[in-house]
Design an enzyme around this catalytic site. Structure first.
Site, PDB file in Angstrom:
ATOM      1  N   ASP A  75      -4.709 -10.753  -0.183  1.00  0.00           N
ATOM      2  CA  ASP A  75      -3.384 -11.370  -0.159  1.00  0.00           C
ATOM      3  C   ASP A  75      -2.635 -11.166  -1.474  1.00  0.00           C
ATOM      4  O   ASP A  75      -3.173 -11.426  -2.550  1.00  0.00           O
ATOM      5  CB  ASP A  75      -3.486 -12.861   0.149  1.00  0.00           C
ATOM      6  CG  ASP A  75      -2.129 -13.483   0.453  1.00  0.00           C
ATOM      7  OD1 ASP A  75      -1.283 -12.807   1.077  1.00  0.00           O
ATOM      8  OD2 ASP A  75      -1.903 -14.647   0.056  1.00  0.00           O
ATOM      9  N   HIS A  76      -1.401 -10.702  -1.355  1.00  0.00           N
ATOM     10  CA  HIS A  76      -0.523 -10.414  -2.493  1.00  0.00           C
ATOM     11  C   HIS A  76      -1.158  -9.418  -3.464  1.00  0.00           C
ATOM     12  O   HIS A  76      -1.011  -9.532  -4.676  1.00  0.00           O
ATOM     13  CB  HIS A  76      -0.099 -11.707  -3.202  1.00  0.00           C
ATOM     14  CG  HIS A  76       0.919 -12.456  -2.417  1.00  0.00           C
ATOM     15  ND1 HIS A  76       0.580 -13.280  -1.365  1.00  0.00           N
ATOM     16  CD2 HIS A  76       2.273 -12.478  -2.501  1.00  0.00           C
ATOM     17  CE1 HIS A  76       1.686 -13.801  -0.849  1.00  0.00           C
ATOM     18  NE2 HIS A  76       2.724 -13.325  -1.504  1.00  0.00           N
TER      19      HIS A  76
ATOM     20  N   HIS B 236       4.848   0.096  -0.581  1.00  0.00           N
ATOM     21  CA  HIS B 236       5.635  -0.723   0.342  1.00  0.00           C
ATOM     22  C   HIS B 236       4.697  -1.787   0.897  1.00  0.00           C
ATOM     23  O   HIS B 236       3.482  -1.659   0.807  1.00  0.00           O
ATOM     24  CB  HIS B 236       6.256   0.118   1.464  1.00  0.00           C
ATOM     25  CG  HIS B 236       5.260   0.681   2.426  1.00  0.00           C
ATOM     26  ND1 HIS B 236       4.474   1.771   2.128  1.00  0.00           N
ATOM     27  CD2 HIS B 236       4.897   0.285   3.662  1.00  0.00           C
ATOM     28  CE1 HIS B 236       3.679   2.034   3.148  1.00  0.00           C
ATOM     29  NE2 HIS B 236       3.913   1.139   4.102  1.00  0.00           N
TER      30      HIS B 236
ATOM     31  N   HIS C 156       0.843  -1.197   0.000  1.00  0.00           N
ATOM     32  CA  HIS C 156       0.000   0.000   0.000  1.00  0.00           C
ATOM     33  C   HIS C 156       0.877   1.244   0.000  1.00  0.00           C
ATOM     34  O   HIS C 156       2.090   1.165   0.157  1.00  0.00           O
ATOM     35  CB  HIS C 156      -0.979   0.004   1.187  1.00  0.00           C
ATOM     36  CG  HIS C 156      -0.355   0.179   2.532  1.00  0.00           C
ATOM     37  ND1 HIS C 156      -1.066   0.563   3.643  1.00  0.00           N
ATOM     38  CD2 HIS C 156       0.914   0.025   2.980  1.00  0.00           C
ATOM     39  CE1 HIS C 156      -0.278   0.636   4.691  1.00  0.00           C
ATOM     40  NE2 HIS C 156       0.931   0.308   4.319  1.00  0.00           N
TER      41      HIS C 156
ATOM     42  N   GLU D 168      -0.066  -4.804  11.682  1.00  0.00           N
ATOM     43  CA  GLU D 168       0.661  -4.367  10.494  1.00  0.00           C
ATOM     44  C   GLU D 168       2.131  -4.748  10.625  1.00  0.00           C
ATOM     45  O   GLU D 168       2.784  -5.097   9.653  1.00  0.00           O
ATOM     46  CB  GLU D 168       0.503  -2.859  10.319  1.00  0.00           C
ATOM     47  CG  GLU D 168       1.005  -2.348   9.002  1.00  0.00           C
ATOM     48  CD  GLU D 168       0.662  -0.898   8.800  1.00  0.00           C
ATOM     49  OE1 GLU D 168      -0.181  -0.619   7.928  1.00  0.00           O
ATOM     50  OE2 GLU D 168       1.234  -0.048   9.514  1.00  0.00           O
TER      51      GLU D 168
ATOM     52  N   HIS E  18       3.539  -5.108   3.752  1.00  0.00           N
ATOM     53  CA  HIS E  18       3.497  -5.630   5.124  1.00  0.00           C
ATOM     54  C   HIS E  18       3.055  -7.080   5.092  1.00  0.00           C
ATOM     55  O   HIS E  18       2.319  -7.505   4.196  1.00  0.00           O
ATOM     56  CB  HIS E  18       2.505  -4.835   5.985  1.00  0.00           C
ATOM     57  CG  HIS E  18       2.883  -3.417   6.196  1.00  0.00           C
ATOM     58  ND1 HIS E  18       3.855  -3.029   7.099  1.00  0.00           N
ATOM     59  CD2 HIS E  18       2.432  -2.281   5.620  1.00  0.00           C
ATOM     60  CE1 HIS E  18       3.967  -1.712   7.073  1.00  0.00           C
ATOM     61  NE2 HIS E  18       3.121  -1.227   6.180  1.00  0.00           N
TER      62      HIS E  18
ATOM     63  N   CYS F  44       6.016   5.967   4.367  1.00  0.00           N
ATOM     64  CA  CYS F  44       4.816   5.223   3.950  1.00  0.00           C
ATOM     65  C   CYS F  44       4.145   5.870   2.735  1.00  0.00           C
ATOM     66  O   CYS F  44       3.218   5.302   2.161  1.00  0.00           O
ATOM     67  CB  CYS F  44       3.825   5.119   5.103  1.00  0.00           C
ATOM     68  SG  CYS F  44       4.444   4.138   6.476  1.00  0.00           S
TER      69      CYS F  44
END
Length: 136
Positions: free
Chosen positions: A80-81, A40, A15, A125, A42, A34
């Site tokens: 996810d991903h 980037h 994100h 996170e 998590h 960020c």
């Protein structure tokens, strides 16, 4: 008797924290690294907890397999991903902060859970940064 049952899940996502209506300088000042325009990622850890009356026939508040399937369908598959900013419709106009991600997850799961049950989302996170949302 009211009991809480919890299920853990995990997803990886990228994100960028920024507001389209702010200057680059203001975004950098508020969101720092960020605000990376290349995004980037998590490794998110999620705990979903459901509190309700224990069914006297089954002994369950909710069958954990059903809860696992709901989490998979509503969170793991769509998040996810993925790049949350670009790939997840809920974040097209919503800054994907941990707080907002937790609320979005709560809203998605809430629709699938018995309305008599309480729902709590804890989203990590990082190992040290996490948020809790109970629908309040």
């Amino acid at each position: 008797m009211r009991v809480t049952i919890s299920r853990k899940a995990h997803f990886n996502a990228a994100h960028r924290l920024y507001r389209k209506d702010w200057t680059l300088e203001k975004n950098d000042a508020v969101f720092g690294k960020c605000n990376n325009p290349n995004f980037h990622g998590h490794n998110y850890d999620l705990t979903v907890s459901v509190t309700g009356e224990v069914d006297p026939e089954t002994g369950f508040v909710i069958d954990v397999k059903i809860l696992a399937d709901i989490i998979y369908e509503e969170v793991e598959l769509p998040f996810d991903h993925k790049n949350l900013n670009l790939d997840v419709p809920e974040f097209q106009d919503l800054n994907p902060t941990a707080e907002h991600i937790a609320v979005v997850i709560w809203n998605k799961i809430r629709k699938k859970i018995n309305p008599d049950f309480d729902l709590e989302i804890v989203l990590y996170e990082t190992a040290r940064n996490f948020v809790t949302y109970k629908g309040e």
